[in-house]
Scaffold this active site. Structure first.
Site, PDB file in Angstrom:
ATOM      1  N   GLY A  86     -31.913  17.776  31.165  1.00  0.00           N
ATOM      2  CA  GLY A  86     -32.062  16.314  30.853  1.00  0.00           C
ATOM      3  C   GLY A  86     -33.563  15.997  31.235  1.00  0.00           C
ATOM      4  O   GLY A  86     -34.307  16.774  31.557  1.00  0.00           O
ATOM      5  N   LYS A  87     -33.532  14.688  30.870  1.00  0.00           N
ATOM      6  CA  LYS A  87     -35.049  14.190  31.145  1.00  0.00           C
ATOM      7  C   LYS A  87     -35.405  14.214  32.585  1.00  0.00           C
ATOM      8  O   LYS A  87     -36.878  14.345  32.991  1.00  0.00           O
ATOM      9  CB  LYS A  87     -35.171  12.881  30.863  1.00  0.00           C
ATOM     10  CG  LYS A  87     -34.909  12.403  29.401  1.00  0.00           C
ATOM     11  CD  LYS A  87     -35.402  11.025  29.060  1.00  0.00           C
ATOM     12  CE  LYS A  87     -34.816  10.637  27.674  1.00  0.00           C
ATOM     13  NZ  LYS A  87     -35.202   9.116  27.187  1.00  0.00           N
ATOM     14  N   ARG A  88     -34.521  14.307  33.658  1.00  0.00           N
ATOM     15  CA  ARG A  88     -35.168  14.743  35.025  1.00  0.00           C
ATOM     16  C   ARG A  88     -35.546  16.036  35.408  1.00  0.00           C
ATOM     17  O   ARG A  88     -36.251  16.215  36.360  1.00  0.00           O
ATOM     18  CB  ARG A  88     -33.625  14.440  35.969  1.00  0.00           C
ATOM     19  CG  ARG A  88     -32.841  15.583  35.635  1.00  0.00           C
ATOM     20  CD  ARG A  88     -31.521  15.217  36.606  1.00  0.00           C
ATOM     21  NE  ARG A  88     -30.421  16.334  36.547  1.00  0.00           N
ATOM     22  CZ  ARG A  88     -29.717  16.202  35.567  1.00  0.00           C
ATOM     23  NH1 ARG A  88     -29.439  15.361  34.694  1.00  0.00           N
ATOM     24  NH2 ARG A  88     -28.927  17.179  35.539  1.00  0.00           N
ATOM     25  N   HIS A  89     -35.490  16.927  34.175  1.00  0.00           N
ATOM     26  CA  HIS A  89     -35.923  18.305  34.408  1.00  0.00           C
ATOM     27  C   HIS A  89     -37.403  18.261  33.828  1.00  0.00           C
ATOM     28  O   HIS A  89     -38.152  19.445  33.948  1.00  0.00           O
ATOM     29  CB  HIS A  89     -35.101  19.184  33.569  1.00  0.00           C
ATOM     30  CG  HIS A  89     -33.960  19.308  34.340  1.00  0.00           C
ATOM     31  ND1 HIS A  89     -32.591  18.778  33.797  1.00  0.00           N
ATOM     32  CD2 HIS A  89     -33.290  19.879  35.742  1.00  0.00           C
ATOM     33  CE1 HIS A  89     -31.533  19.228  34.404  1.00  0.00           C
ATOM     34  NE2 HIS A  89     -31.920  19.590  35.765  1.00  0.00           N
ATOM     35  N   GLY A  90     -37.992  17.355  33.253  1.00  0.00           N
ATOM     36  CA  GLY A  90     -39.237  17.052  32.698  1.00  0.00           C
ATOM     37  C   GLY A  90     -39.248  16.960  31.378  1.00  0.00           C
ATOM     38  O   GLY A  90     -38.134  16.333  30.701  1.00  0.00           O
TER      39      GLY A  90
END
Length: 615
Positions: free
Chosen positions: A254-258
């Site tokens: 997801g976005k939290r991973h970059g």
């Protein structure tokens, strides 16, 4: 495969940019169609009126085209089973709903969102899986009419019969679900828009889809869809559910991973071929354990049998390693064209084509992604030239300043070009008989160790620090790839190639720049990149701020200068090359020095040396 040509589909919702997970699903479908002579259908699932955007749709189509994933039917292509937007197929869904109503397989549900949420929380508090418990299933006709008269909107739910729901998954094998655990599910919302599971069943049947290839998060949806296929009298397609892409914490990417969108990687200078290669490899495998595999080879070797069942961790370092391989293998004119927006973004939009080609060829072995070209363009920009703190530290000592001053003096002297006289070539280690660097006519081992190690033999990202070579270059047909410890070296040839030379032994009296391996004895032509003339054409400044060559510096000039400089100063290895690199580029790492000489030209080299001596 059977004799029927497969028909597969990719059906994105235009509610956001194309995620790499969805791109991988599109790629698997594309590979399957191309491998078995089938057709890929692109269908736009645009029934979410609140979040659907025309801009997102256009971006998705553009990103698929950029990846080289072309479709046979769909937007912009047409086809016999259109329209290919779900928003234009509402009458078909209504017709199928009427069939289910008439058969008594669905019922109206008047539950509010608040009532449904309360039911869900109650089940969770009892440690039970949330599902609809059938409150509206038992409503009699009078109660239904009363609710309708009150103005409460109704959705339509499919009644799930008890019993086993089983199917064979082409990746996961036999799958089973108990109908009692699923609960009755909505197929048409209260606003008249079909829900996902209903719309895809109707569309896949009427578009003749034979295989549905998608992520494992749709496994439970498949059970519901099989019930609808049965209820409508449709023959179901075959299903294959591939593993999901995970972040480093093994949660769904997801976005939290970059970066997670194809467009983000595109803007970061990743080549489409590299991203396709990586997505095809992720959670799968190529024949013979290969990792670098071009598109045609990927199609030929694609098989769902090699698709993994476990989630695959997205390793951005490995993606950029693959990207660097594609950058080094790309045709110069294509690479230059792809770099144009990144060159312009760095402020060098007016640079001449031949000049740009020369610089790109000089630095391509050092680049992981196209955005890095800006940093390297500044190396060759006299107006931007400056010494980094590390470079200043290297040239501060008297030994280093002696090397710099000696090179400045040599550049003022005439240099013989060994291309004209065959006898001179034999004497000076040209393209005739090669000179042994350890012999009387070969006093210096070259910066790159003769075989040009550098980043050419980069291994896996985890191996780079050890300079471990891999078979990828050999697999690409690079004759210089050898089973040795040729290291990455950040473009400096660190970690030699070929037979290693003892810097203190009889073969290699002058060590390499890194004080390490000297490469194969006498392989002077390798350090000149086996060129018959100038390695690069250095153009005029032309107002772009990049230094031009007043006098061209050929590979033979470079060889002659380094040989004389080694003789004059008695320096070798790092003591010779590090001061030169620091003074000429302002950095301690970067492109090979012979390439810097060729691109900069004599006048620019002298200006930089003079500035370094006054620093």
């Amino acid at each position: 495969m059977n004799d029927i040509s497969p028909r597969v589909r990719f059906a994105p919702s235009p509610t956001g940019d194309l995620h790499v997970g969805n791109a991988r699903t599109a790629l698997f479908n594309w590979l399957f169609a191309r491998r078995y002579g089938g057709r890929l259908v692109l269908r736009i699932e645009d029934t979410d009126r609140l979040r659907t955007s025309r801009v997102f749709e256009e971006n998705i189509l553009a990103d698929l085209a950029w990846l080289g994933i072309d479709w046979d039917e769909g937007p912009g292509r047409g086809g016999p089973y259109g329209p290919y937007h779900q928003s234009e197929r509402l009458s078909l869904y209504r017709e199928c709903l009427e069939r289910l109503i008439a058969a008594g397989m669905v019922y109206p549900c008047f539950c509010t969102d608040e009532e449904l949420e309360a039911e869900r929380l109650s089940l969770l508090s009892q440690k039970l899986a949330p599902r609809y418990l059938g409150k509206c299933l038992g409503l009699d006709e009078e109660e239904r009419r009363r609710l309708e008269a009150s103005g409460r909107p109704a959705a339509w739910r499919f009644h799930v019969p008890p019993g086993l729901i089983a199917f064979h998954d082409l990746i996961r094998g036999d799958m089973r679900f108990a109908g009692e655990t699923l609960g009755d599910f909505i197929i048409v919302r209260s606003n008249g828009i079909p829900a996902y599971n209903f719309a895809v069943v109707v569309d896949d049947h009427h578009m003749g889809i034979t295989h549905v290839i998608r992520g494992e998060d749709h496994l439970s949806n498949t059970a519901l869809q099989l019930l609808l296929y049965r209820a409508l009298g449709f023959a179901p397609p075959r299903f294959a559910h591939h593993a999901l892409i995970l972040g480093r914490d093994r949660a769904k990417l997801g976005k939290r991973h970059g970066a997670t969108a194809v467009r983000e990687f595109r803007e970061q200078g990743v080549l489409p071929e590299a991203l396709v290669n990586y997505l095809a490899l992720l959670g799968s495998s190529f024949e013979a354990g290969r990792e670098f595999c071009r598109r045609e080879e990927t199609v030929a070797s694609f098989s769902l049998d090699r698709a993994g069942k476990s989630g695959a961790v997205f390793d951005e370092d490995k993606l950029r390693w693959l990207n660097s391989l594609y950058i080094r293998q790309e045709a110069p004119e294509i690479l230059a064209r792809r770099m144009e927006p990144f060159v312009a973004a760095a402020g060098y939009g007016k640079i001449g084509v031949s000049r740009l080609h020369g610089i790109i060829e000089a630095v391509r072995d050092n680049i992981n992604d196209l955005t890095e070209i800006g940093d390297y363009l500044r190396i060759f920009d006299d107006e931007a030239y400056d010494l980094s703190p590390e470079a200043r530290a290297i040239i501060a000592g008297p030994e280093a300043r002696e090397v710099i001053a000696s090179l400045l003096a040599l550049l003022a002297e005439p240099l013989a070009d060994d291309r004209g006289d065959p006898e001179d070539r034999e004497d000076k280690g040209g393209r005739g008989d090669k000179v042994d660097p350890g012999g009387p006519d070969g006093p210096v081992a070259w910066e790159d160790g003769g075989g040009r190690g550098g980043r050419g033999d980069r291994g896996e990202p985890s191996d780079r620090g050890e300079g471990k070579a891999t078979g990828d270059r050999a697999a690409l047909g690079d004759p210089e790839a050898k089973e040795d410890k040729g290291g990455r070296g950040d473009g400096d040839g660190l970690g030699g190639r070929g037979d290693k030379v003892d810097p203190g032994g009889p073969v290699g009296p002058v060590a390499r720049e890194d004080g390490g391996d000297g490469g194969e004895p006498g392989d002077l032509e390798a350090s000149a990149r086996k060129s018959d003339g100038p390695a690069f054409t250095a153009g005029s400044r032309g107002g772009d701020g990049l230094a031009g060559a007043d006098d061209e510096m050929t590979p033979s000039h470079y060889r002659a200068i380094i040989e004389r400089l080694a003789e004059r100063t008695g320096r070798r290895g790092k003591r010779l090359f590090l001061p030169l690199r620091a003074a000429l580029t302002g950095r301690v790492k970067g492109p090979e020095l012979d390439r810097c000489f060729a691109v900069l030209g004599r006048a620019s080299l002298r200006r930089r040396l003079e500035k370094a001596l006054t620093a």
